[in-house]
Design an enzyme around this catalytic site. Structure first.
Site, PDB file in Angstrom:
ATOM      1  N   HIS A   1      20.068  10.726   5.304  1.00  0.00           N
ATOM      2  CA  HIS A   1      21.064   9.779   4.277  1.00  0.00           C
ATOM      3  C   HIS A   1      20.891  10.003   2.785  1.00  0.00           C
ATOM      4  CE1 HIS A   1      23.451   6.265   4.922  1.00  0.00           C
ATOM      5  NE2 HIS A   1      22.568   5.185   4.801  1.00  0.00           N
TER       6      HIS A   1
ATOM      7  N   TYR B   1      12.124   8.374   1.744  1.00  0.00           N
ATOM      8  CA  TYR B   1      13.433   8.634   2.129  1.00  0.00           C
ATOM      9  C   TYR B   1      13.922   9.977   1.233  1.00  0.00           C
ATOM     10  CZ  TYR B   1      13.730   3.745   3.223  1.00  0.00           C
ATOM     11  OH  TYR B   1      13.321   2.399   3.835  1.00  0.00           O
TER      12      TYR B   1
ATOM     13  N   ASN C   1      27.873   2.082   4.811  1.00  0.00           N
ATOM     14  CA  ASN C   1      27.586   0.839   3.874  1.00  0.00           C
ATOM     15  C   ASN C   1      27.332   1.339   2.410  1.00  0.00           C
ATOM     16  OD1 ASN C   1      27.580  -1.105   6.070  1.00  0.00           O
ATOM     17  ND2 ASN C   1      25.424  -0.700   6.506  1.00  0.00           N
TER      18      ASN C   1
ATOM     19  N   ASN D   1      22.881   0.182   0.731  1.00  0.00           N
ATOM     20  CA  ASN D   1      23.930  -0.713   0.972  1.00  0.00           C
ATOM     21  C   ASN D   1      24.405  -1.610  -0.377  1.00  0.00           C
ATOM     22  OD1 ASN D   1      23.326  -0.385   3.757  1.00  0.00           O
ATOM     23  ND2 ASN D   1      22.500  -2.319   4.259  1.00  0.00           N
TER      24      ASN D   1
END
Length: 216
Positions: free
Chosen positions: A22, A17, A112, A66
C-alpha cells in the site's frame, strides 16, 4: 496543460507500513527526493512530510491513506494550484507487480486514498500514476495490501519504482502526454484484427482501478 507543481505519493505513515504494498506511492517519492537531493521535513500543520524539487513540491500525507485529501486539498488551496497541476502516485491491485500506468483522470475505482483526494479536490480530473501491486488472489484484501512483497516480486518492484520515478520526471520536463506516450505500454492487437489507429494513453485506460474499501 498547466505545469505540475505538486507530486503526491499515497501511503500510510509509520515503520510498520514502510515496505508494504500500500506504500508504493511513498517509495516512488523517496526515489524522487533522493534524485533531487532533498530531505523530508514533517509539516504538522499541513499533516504531511514535504520535500522540495526544482519548481515542484513532493508530498507524503501523514493522515493515513483514507484521509489523504485532508492534507493535499488545503495545501493546494493555500498555493492556489489547480487540480491538473498535481500528479498522484499510488498502488493498484488491477496491475501485476512490475507494471505501472499514467492516466490523466478517472474515478477512484475503490481506492480510499483516491476517494479522499477526489472529495477534497472536488474533481476526478487530475493526473495520476498507478503502480501495480497485484491482485490478492485467495488472500483477504487488507492483509494483501498491508503485507510486504514476496522475495521474487522485489526485482519487479524495484524496476517499476525506477520507471515510475523516471516517468514522473519526464512529466515535469516534457509534459504528461509525452510521458504517457513513452511509458504506457499499448495493448497488443490481435493478428486477425484489421489495422487500427493506435490507442492514446487515456483510451487504453478503460479498466477500473481497484483496491479495498476497508483498508486504512
Amino acid at each position: 496543460m498547466l505545469p505540475v507543481k505538486i507530486i503526491v505519493g499515497l501511503g500510510n505513515p509509520g515503520r510498520e507500513y514502510a515496505e508494504t504494498r500500500h506504500n508504493v506511492g511513498f517509495m516512488v517519492l523517496d526515489l524522487l527526493a533522493r534524485h533531487f537531493g532533498s530531505e523530508w521535513k514533517l509539516d504538522k500543520a499541513r499533516k504531511a512530510e514535504l520535500a522540495a524539487g526544482p519548481g515542484v513540491l513532493l508530498v507524503k500525507p501523514q493522515t493515513y491513506m483514507n484521509a489523504s485529501g485532508e492534507s493535499v486539498g488545503p495545501l493546494m488551496r493555500y498555493y492556489k494550484w489547480e487540480p491538473e497541476q498535481v500528479i498522484v502516485v499510488y498502488d493498484d491491485i488491477s496491475f501485476p507487480v512490475g507494471a505501472m500506468r499514467l492516466r490523466a483522470g478517472g474515478s477512484a475505482g475503490g481506492h480510499n486514498g483516491m476517494k479522499s483526494l477526489i472529495a477534497h479536490l472536488g474533481t476526478e480530473k487530475f493526473p495520476r500514476l498507478r503502480v501495480g501491486i497485484s491482485a490478492p488472489g485467495s488472500k483477504q484484501m487488507v492483509s494483501h495490501v498491508l503485507g510486504k512483497f514476496a522475495p521474487d516480486e522485489k526485482p519487479l518492484l524495484q524496476d517499476a519504482l525506477a520507471r515510475a520515478a523516471a516517468a514522473t520526471l519526464m512529466t515535469l520536463s516534457h509534459g504528461f502526454d509525452a510521458a504517457a506516450n513513452q511509458f504506457n505500454i499499448k495493448k497488443e492487437k490481435k493478428k486477425k484484427e484489421k489495422p487500427q489507429k493506435a490507442e492514446t494513453a487515456d483510451a487504453a485506460e478503460s479498466e477500473p482501478t481497484a483496491s479495498a474499501d476497508e483498508m486504512p
